[in-house]
Design an enzyme around this catalytic site. Structure first.
Site, PDB file in Angstrom:
ATOM      1  N   LYS A 116     -21.904   2.410  -4.198  1.00 22.91           N
ATOM      2  CA  LYS A 116     -23.327   2.742  -4.092  1.00 22.91           C
ATOM      3  C   LYS A 116     -24.166   1.497  -3.787  1.00 22.91           C
ATOM      4  CE  LYS A 116     -23.226   6.523  -7.444  1.00 22.91           C
ATOM      5  NZ  LYS A 116     -23.509   7.864  -6.984  1.00 22.91           N
ATOM      6  N   GLU A 200     -31.875   1.535 -11.077  1.00 23.65           N
ATOM      7  CA  GLU A 200     -32.864   2.216 -10.242  1.00 23.65           C
ATOM      8  C   GLU A 200     -34.045   2.608 -11.111  1.00 23.65           C
ATOM      9  OE1 GLU A 200     -31.263   5.729  -8.406  1.00 23.65           O
ATOM     10  OE2 GLU A 200     -29.951   4.565  -7.092  1.00 23.65           O
ATOM     11  N   HIS A 235     -26.615  16.467 -14.061  1.00 27.45           N
ATOM     12  CA  HIS A 235     -26.543  15.825 -12.741  1.00 27.45           C
ATOM     13  C   HIS A 235     -25.489  16.443 -11.827  1.00 27.45           C
ATOM     14  CE1 HIS A 235     -29.324  13.046 -14.428  1.00 27.45           C
ATOM     15  NE2 HIS A 235     -28.458  12.587 -15.301  1.00 27.45           N
ATOM     16  N   ARG A 292     -18.004  13.315   3.779  1.00 29.15           N
ATOM     17  CA  ARG A 292     -17.085  14.463   3.842  1.00 29.15           C
ATOM     18  C   ARG A 292     -17.916  15.734   3.972  1.00 29.15           C
ATOM     19  NH1 ARG A 292     -18.736  16.264  -1.099  1.00 29.15           N
ATOM     20  NH2 ARG A 292     -19.007  14.642  -2.664  1.00 29.15           N
TER      21      ARG A 292
HETATM   22  P1  ADP Z   1     -23.234  10.908  -8.656  1.00 31.38           P
HETATM   23  O1  ADP Z   1     -22.686  10.203  -7.462  1.00 31.38           O
HETATM   24  O2  ADP Z   1     -22.599  10.498  -9.947  1.00 31.38           O
HETATM   25  O3  ADP Z   1     -23.317  12.405  -8.478  1.00 31.38           O
HETATM   26  P2  ADP Z   1     -25.937  10.460  -7.773  1.00 31.38           P
HETATM   27  O4  ADP Z   1     -26.387   9.103  -7.474  1.00 31.38           O
HETATM   28  O5  ADP Z   1     -25.566  11.333  -6.608  1.00 31.38           O
HETATM   29  O6  ADP Z   1     -24.725  10.404  -8.821  1.00 31.38           O
HETATM   30  O7  ADP Z   1     -27.024  11.211  -8.650  1.00 31.38           O
HETATM   31  C1  ADP Z   1     -26.781  12.476  -9.191  1.00 31.38           C
HETATM   32  C2  ADP Z   1     -28.085  13.087  -9.653  1.00 31.38           C
HETATM   33  O8  ADP Z   1     -28.690  12.253 -10.640  1.00 31.38           O
HETATM   34  C3  ADP Z   1     -29.140  13.279  -8.606  1.00 31.38           C
HETATM   35  O9  ADP Z   1     -28.964  14.453  -7.879  1.00 31.38           O
HETATM   36  C4  ADP Z   1     -30.400  13.281  -9.426  1.00 31.38           C
HETATM   37  O10 ADP Z   1     -30.587  14.551 -10.030  1.00 31.38           O
HETATM   38  C5  ADP Z   1     -30.100  12.293 -10.525  1.00 31.38           C
HETATM   39  N1  ADP Z   1     -30.619  10.950 -10.175  1.00 31.38           N
HETATM   40  C6  ADP Z   1     -29.956   9.984  -9.521  1.00 31.38           C
HETATM   41  N2  ADP Z   1     -30.723   8.891  -9.361  1.00 31.38           N
HETATM   42  C7  ADP Z   1     -31.903   9.147  -9.939  1.00 31.38           C
HETATM   43  C8  ADP Z   1     -33.117   8.416 -10.130  1.00 31.38           C
HETATM   44  N3  ADP Z   1     -33.263   7.176  -9.689  1.00 31.38           N
HETATM   45  N4  ADP Z   1     -34.142   9.030 -10.773  1.00 31.38           N
HETATM   46  C9  ADP Z   1     -34.002  10.281 -11.244  1.00 31.38           C
HETATM   47  N5  ADP Z   1     -32.891  11.019 -11.103  1.00 31.38           N
HETATM   48  C10 ADP Z   1     -31.841  10.472 -10.471  1.00 31.38           C
END
Ligand code: ADP
Length: 670
Positions: A116, A200, A235, A292
């Site tokens: 990431k 973040e 999530h 993917r």
């Molecule tokens: P993973 O790869 O573990 O699924 P992601 O980075 O795709 O994690 O994030 C999954 C979810 O977490 C997002 O869809 C969102 O709901 C929440 N999320 C991620 N980053 C943030 C953020 N900076 N602020 C608020 N919610 C977040």
């Protein structure tokens, strides 16, 4: 185009890929673990090869086993589906070395997006907007805390190698930072073997909006609009839809352009998804890119009329994209619900078991079901417990939502717990209908989305009793037809004719309590004494075995699925499990007192299977009684000797009458 491809996956996505391959005249090769020998994807493929034991790391996650099958079967390409090896750069490389096409992006693109933080650095250079944060190499805890203080709380700590929501912690103030960091690191280390994190700004009410992108090896790249995946639990996505409610054309163009720029920045080829967080003020931020096909790709297919797996196959075989950006348009609205074998009330714990009854709604232009299981299959501990993806489409969002509610109400699954009623509660929520939601929706509306377990309603109890009574009367009619003495009063299907008010008492176990219902036979059906009062009921079973019931004048259709004493009463939109306590079924175990075997109910002796003096083993059938128009076999409760038999065939006995004297082995004769 390829002549033959191997699908390195299982379940619904393997079936999904096979379907498109077949449409294109491409032969398919499946691989399967021991647990999947009888699985749907194996049955659908033209060829299938066993690759190892049930655990995925010993089968579906073993690149060398899969490549060996590719060579043996002559497959020219491998489709990895999602999950498993789909984002595994080493596997993609191994395919290249073996001269087999990996149906996915170039290895470099997988690697670039695999971390990431590395992905963020690339996106920063490509001017794709990022959430304010830190994605540097230096992982010094003090530096991280100071950076978090500077970003401003709340802050989200994320595993650099993360996925599936693992290794994520929200921190609300500086005091909680160190503990949260330690927790995120531990989880990341355990899950990904890499404990690096990034920081973040935590957005408190974001939506998850992602853009489907596609690029070919000729340098063309397009986007196929957005999907809103904000309805999440822990999530993880639960419901996905396209287009995103409230999306404007301007924002769509900007997000689409940013996503295409992201794909170009890494020399992308094939299907990819760029995930963004969309803040309440309309700003959007790059989160990650999935290299993917996504689980939720069908909603995009439904609104664009394109087959994304076909696009993948064409692009992987060197063809250009089937469409240019101007040729793509959004038609209507689609919503996908992920139907899982899980228990929402127990924190969505997977529910393992056999799908004893599985009846999805009918498929049509409006309803699509992507599944990898059939009735009788099992949901095992080894794989994702998804049963199906239910995708609905209509011209408007309101129409699609109506179809979603209706299709969920029709979806019948018995044998495992499912999230169907939970999904229905989300679909029925006014805020969801209004498009008023963000990623916190499920948490915020917990109280209404997770209904308490309620006792069986009078309607459910009535349907259960009626179903049992009707099945017994069908059995009795069959028996009477086969019997030489078919006019005997015992075969009358109007009810038990021994006492004046012919009745039967049902005892059900309902969760942790017991409930009794007395059924009185009436010429026009049954009068049930239910907890809420008396109710006259009648009905019949149709050819499919469904119950068409008239409950006090109100008509219902229900499906009662019975396994032994277990009854699941499935009505439109809900299902309720009851356990029938049938004293007759347990006669042999319960009615032995002081060496006597007694009649558990009033009835007639229809057969004596032993003679006095017989030495019998536990479970040996001794006497057949007929009661409630059903035959019931009374068996030896233990090893022993039948000392004496008190009745002969044809005798009518009362409840509690001693049928025979029984001496258990080791006991003194009574
Ligand atoms: P993973 O790869 O573990 O699924 P992601 O980075 O795709 O994690 O994030 C999954 C979810 O977490 C997002 O869809 C969102 O709901 C929440 N999320 C991620 N980053 C943030 C953020 N900076 N602020 C608020 N919610 C977040």
């Amino acid at each position: 185009m390829f002549d033959k491809i191997l699908i390195a996956n299982r379940g619904e996505i393997a079936c999904r890929v096979i379907r498109t391959a077949r449409n294109l005249g491409i032969r398919t090769v499946a691989v399967y673990s021991d647990a999947d020998a009888g699985a749907m994807h194996v049955a659908l493929a033209d060829e299938a090869y066993q690759i190892g034991p049930a655990p995925a790391r010993e089968s579906y996650l073993r690149p060398e086993l899969i490549l060996d099958v590719a060579r043996r079967s002559g497959a020219q390409a491998v489709h990895p589906g999602y999950g498993f090896l789909s984002e595994n750069a080493e596997f993609a490389e191994a395919c290249d070395r073996a001269g087999i096409v990996f149906i996915g992006p170039p290895t470099a693109a997988i690697r670039a997006m695999g971390s990431k933080s590395a992905a963020k650095r690339i996106m920063e250079e490509a001017a794709v907007p990022l959430v304010p944060g830190y994605h540097g190499e230096d992982q010094n805890p003090d530096l991280l805390r100071e950076t978090a203080d500077r970003i401003g709380y709340p802050v989200l700590i994320k595993a650099t190698a993360g996925g599936g929501g693992k290794g994520m912690r929200v921190v609300w103030e500086t005091a909680g930072f160190d503990d949260a960091l330690a927790g995120a690191r531990r989880e990341a280390g355990n899950s990904f073997g890499d404990d690096r994190v990034l920081l973040e700004k935590y957005l408190t009410k974001p939506r998850h909006v992602e853009i489907q992108v596609f690029a070919d090896s000729q340098g063309n790249a397009v986007h196929l609009f957005e999907r809103d995946c904000s309805i999440q639990r822990r999530h993880q996505k639960v419901l996905e839809e396209a287009p995103a409610p409230g999306m404007t054309q301007g924002l769509r163009d900007n997000m689409g352009a940013a996503a295409v720029a992201a794909a170009r920045a890494i020399g992308y080829v094939g299907a990819g998804t760029v995930e963004f967080l969309l803040d309440t003020d309309g700003s959007f931020y790059f989160m990650e890119m999935n290299t993917r096909l996504q689980v939720e790709h069908p909603v995009t297919e439904m609104i664009t009329g394109q087959d994304l797996v076909e696009w993948q196959l064409r692009v992987a075989s060197g063809e250009p994209l089937p469409c240019a950006q101007e040729q793509l348009a959004i038609g209507g609205h689609a919503i996908e619900a992920r139907i899982y074998a899980e228990d929402p009330s127990r924190d969505f714990l997977p529910s393992i078991g056999d799908l004893t009854h599985l009846r999805p709604p009918a498929e049509s232009a409006h309803v699509r079901i992507d599944t990898g299981v059939r009735q009788g299959d099992s949901v095992s501990i080894h794989y994702d417990p998804m049963i199906a993806k239910l995708i609905v489409w209509d011209a408007t969002r309101a129409g699609a939502l109506r179809r979603l509610r209706s299709a969920l109400a029709e979806y019948q699954v018995v044998g495992v717990n499912t999230n169907i009623e939970f999904l229905a509660a989300v679909a029925a929520h006014p805020a969801f209908a209004a498009g008023d939601f963000d990623t916190g929706f499920i948490e915020r509306h917990r109280a209404v989305l997770f209904p308490e377990t309620t006792p069986a309603s009078d309607q459910v109890l009535a349907l259960a009793c009626l179903d049992v009574l009707l099945r017994r009367s069908v059995e009795a009619e069959k028996m009477a037809a086969a019997s030489f003495d078919r006019w005997a009063p015992w075969h009358l299907t109007t009810g038990w004719q021994m006492n004046g008010d012919n009745h039967h008492v049902f005892t059900f176990r309902d969760n942790d309590s017991a409930v009794c219902v007395t059924a009185h036979y009436r010429s026009s059906g049954y009068l049930l004494d239910l907890p809420g009062g008396p109710l006259l009921v009648q009905g019949r079973l149709n050819e499919e075995g469904d119950l068409l019931a008239d409950l006090g004048g109100a008509r219902f259709t229900a499906t009662v699925v019975r396994h032994g004493d277990d009854l699941t009463i499935v009505t439109r939109g809900s299902s309720h499990r009851l356990v029938l306590h049938d004293p007759l079924a347990h006669a042999g175990e319960q009615e032995v007192e002081g060496g006597r075997l007694t009649a558990p109910m009033p009835g007639k002796i229809v057969a004596l299977l032993v003679e006095a003096g017989a030495v019998v083993e536990r479970g040996t059938p001794l006497v057949i009684m007929e009661a409630m128009k059903m035959e019931h076999t009374i068996t030896a409760p233990r090893d022993g000797i039948v000392a004496e038999i008190h009745f002969s065939v044809g005798a009518v006995v009362n409840e509690g009458a001693e049928l025979l004297a029984f001496t258990a082995e080791g006991d003194k004769p009574s």
